[in-house]
Design a protein around this motif. Sequence first.
Motif, mmCIF file in Angstrom:
data_model
loop_
_atom_site.group_PDB
_atom_site.id
_atom_site.type_symbol
_atom_site.label_atom_id
_atom_site.label_comp_id
_atom_site.label_asym_id
_atom_site.label_seq_id
_atom_site.Cartn_x
_atom_site.Cartn_y
_atom_site.Cartn_z
ATOM 1 N N ASN A 103 2.059 1.873 -3.420
ATOM 2 C CA ASN A 103 0.954 2.337 -4.253
ATOM 3 C C ASN A 103 0.548 3.771 -3.933
ATOM 4 O O ASN A 103 0.083 4.495 -4.817
ATOM 5 N N TYR A 119 -3.181 -3.330 -6.748
ATOM 6 C CA TYR A 119 -2.198 -2.314 -7.119
ATOM 7 C C TYR A 119 -1.462 -2.601 -8.416
ATOM 8 O O TYR A 119 -0.783 -1.711 -8.940
ATOM 9 N N ILE A 165 -5.127 -1.343 -11.546
ATOM 10 C CA ILE A 165 -4.741 -0.004 -12.002
ATOM 11 C C ILE A 165 -5.052 0.190 -13.484
ATOM 12 O O ILE A 165 -5.327 1.301 -13.940
ATOM 13 N N MET A 207 0.824 -1.201 0.000
ATOM 14 C CA MET A 207 0.000 0.000 0.000
ATOM 15 C C MET A 207 0.862 1.256 0.000
ATOM 16 O O MET A 207 0.540 2.243 -0.674
ATOM 17 N N PHE A 248 0.344 5.222 -7.620
ATOM 18 C CA PHE A 248 -0.941 5.439 -8.296
ATOM 19 C C PHE A 248 -1.095 6.871 -8.819
ATOM 20 O O PHE A 248 -1.416 7.067 -10.001
#
Length: 476
Positions: free
Chosen positions: A260, A340, A344, A257, A264
Motif C-alpha cells: 500500500n 487498503y 481506498i 502495508m 496508494f
Amino acid sequence: MLSKHAAAYLLSHGVPSLIGFLSIAVYTNLLSPAQYGAYALIFAIATVMNSVVFEWLRLSLLRFYPKYGETPQVIETIKISFIGIMIITAILAVFTLVFFGNEQISPLFMGFVLLLSWSQSWNSMNLSLARAELKPMKYGVIAFTRALLGFIFGTSLIYFGFGEHGLLLGIIFGFWCAIFFPTFKTWKFKLDFKEFDKSMIKEFARYGTPLTLTLLLSVIIHNSDRLIIEYLLTTSDTGIYSVTYDLTEQSVFTLMMIINLAAFPIAMRMMEDKGEAAAYEQVKKNISLLFFIAMPAAGGFIVLAPNIADLLLGEAFRSDALQLIPFIVVGALLKGFKLYCVDIMFHLKKKTALQIIPVVVAAVVNVILNFLLIPLMGIEGAAIATVVAYLIAVVSAWILVHYQIDPIPFPIADFMKILLSTLVMVSTLWWIRDLLGLVMIIVQVITGVLVYILAALLFNTMSIRQLVLKQIKAKN
C-alpha cells in the motif's frame, strides 16, 4: 510503476521489519511478560493519542501533496499545526495528572506517553512526505535508521537494568535520530507564520476530521483488547497478548502495508491526472498484488507457527502465542483488506465521512465481545473478538462502498488463483510443520516460496507466465 515502487518499499520497509522480528526475540528474552505488558500499555495509549490528534494532518499531507506540491504554504501550515497540537496535548496531560493522577498515571508514565506519541507522529509525517514524493529510498533510510537505532539503544538500556523504561527511551531516541536530518532539511527549525494558510488547513480539516474518528475507532479495535486485558486480567497477560500481536503483524499486515505504501500514492495520482476509470483499474491491480503477497504469507505463518514461536519468542510467551497466532493472522489479513482495498474507494472519491459507519459498528462489537469473551476464554477471547470485529468492518464497508460510491473493482479471477496457489503451498508445508530450528525455518520458507511460485505459474496468476516470458525475451 506499482511493481517497481512495491519492490523498493519491500526493501526499505522489509529490512526494518526484519529488525522488528529480531527485536521481539530479544525483548521477550530480556523482559518479563509483566515488563513487556507495561511497555505495551504505554505504546497503546500513545497510539490512541496519535489517531485522535495527529493522524488527520498526516493523511491530509499524503492526500493533497499531489495537488499542492512542496510549497512553503504546505510545509509551514503542517509544521505550525503540528506544534500547536503538541502544545494542546501537553496541557491536557497536565490536567490529567492534576485531576486523575495516581500511582499508575504518574508524571513518568504520562511523560513517556507524550514523548512517544510526538515522536511516532513526527516520524510518520516524514514517512508520509516521502511516500507523497514517490521516494521509497528516502522512506527506507528513515525507517531503517529508526528501527536499527531504536533496537540498539533499547536493547542496551534493557541490558543495563532500565527495563521497560529503557526500551521506551531507546525507541524514542531512535525516532529522533532518524528524523533529525529530514526535519532540518525540509521543515527547518524556524517558524514562518506568514506562510500559514488558513484555507489550506480548513481543506485538510474537512478531509481529515472524519478520518480522525475513523482512525480512533480503528485503533480501538486494534488496541482496546490490550487495555481491557490489563483491566480484567494481569499485566503479564497484556504482555503475552501484545508480543504475539506484534510478532504476527510484523508479517502479514506489514507486507500489505508495504504494498500500500507504493499503491496508494499511485492511485491518487491516477485519479488526479487520468480520471476515475484509470484510478479504478489501478485499484484492481493493487488488490491483486496485495493478495498475491499477503495470502501465502498468512497461510505460511499459521502452518509454521510452532517453529516461529520457538525461534522468536521467550519461553514464557510461547505456549499462549501458539493458541493466538491463527486468530491474529486472520484478523491482520482482514484489517489490511479493509484499509487498503475497501477504504481506498472512500479516499478516491473524498467521501471519508462514510468510513465512520463501519468502524463505529465494529468498534462497539469489539469492546462488547472483549468484555464477554475475556472472562470466559482469557486472552484467546480477545483475539476472537478482534477477528469478528474486523470481519464486520469489512462486510459493512464493502456494502457501503457498493451502494454509496461504486462497486469495488475486485479481481475475482486472480483472487481464486491466489487462493488455490496458497492452498497448494500450505498443503505441502503441513508435512514439515513440526520440524524445529533455524535451519528448518529456512528450508520451510524456501520450500513454501518455491511451491507457491510454481503453483502461481501453473494457474497463471496475475498473468505471471506472460510476465516471465516477457522478461526472458527482454534479456535475450
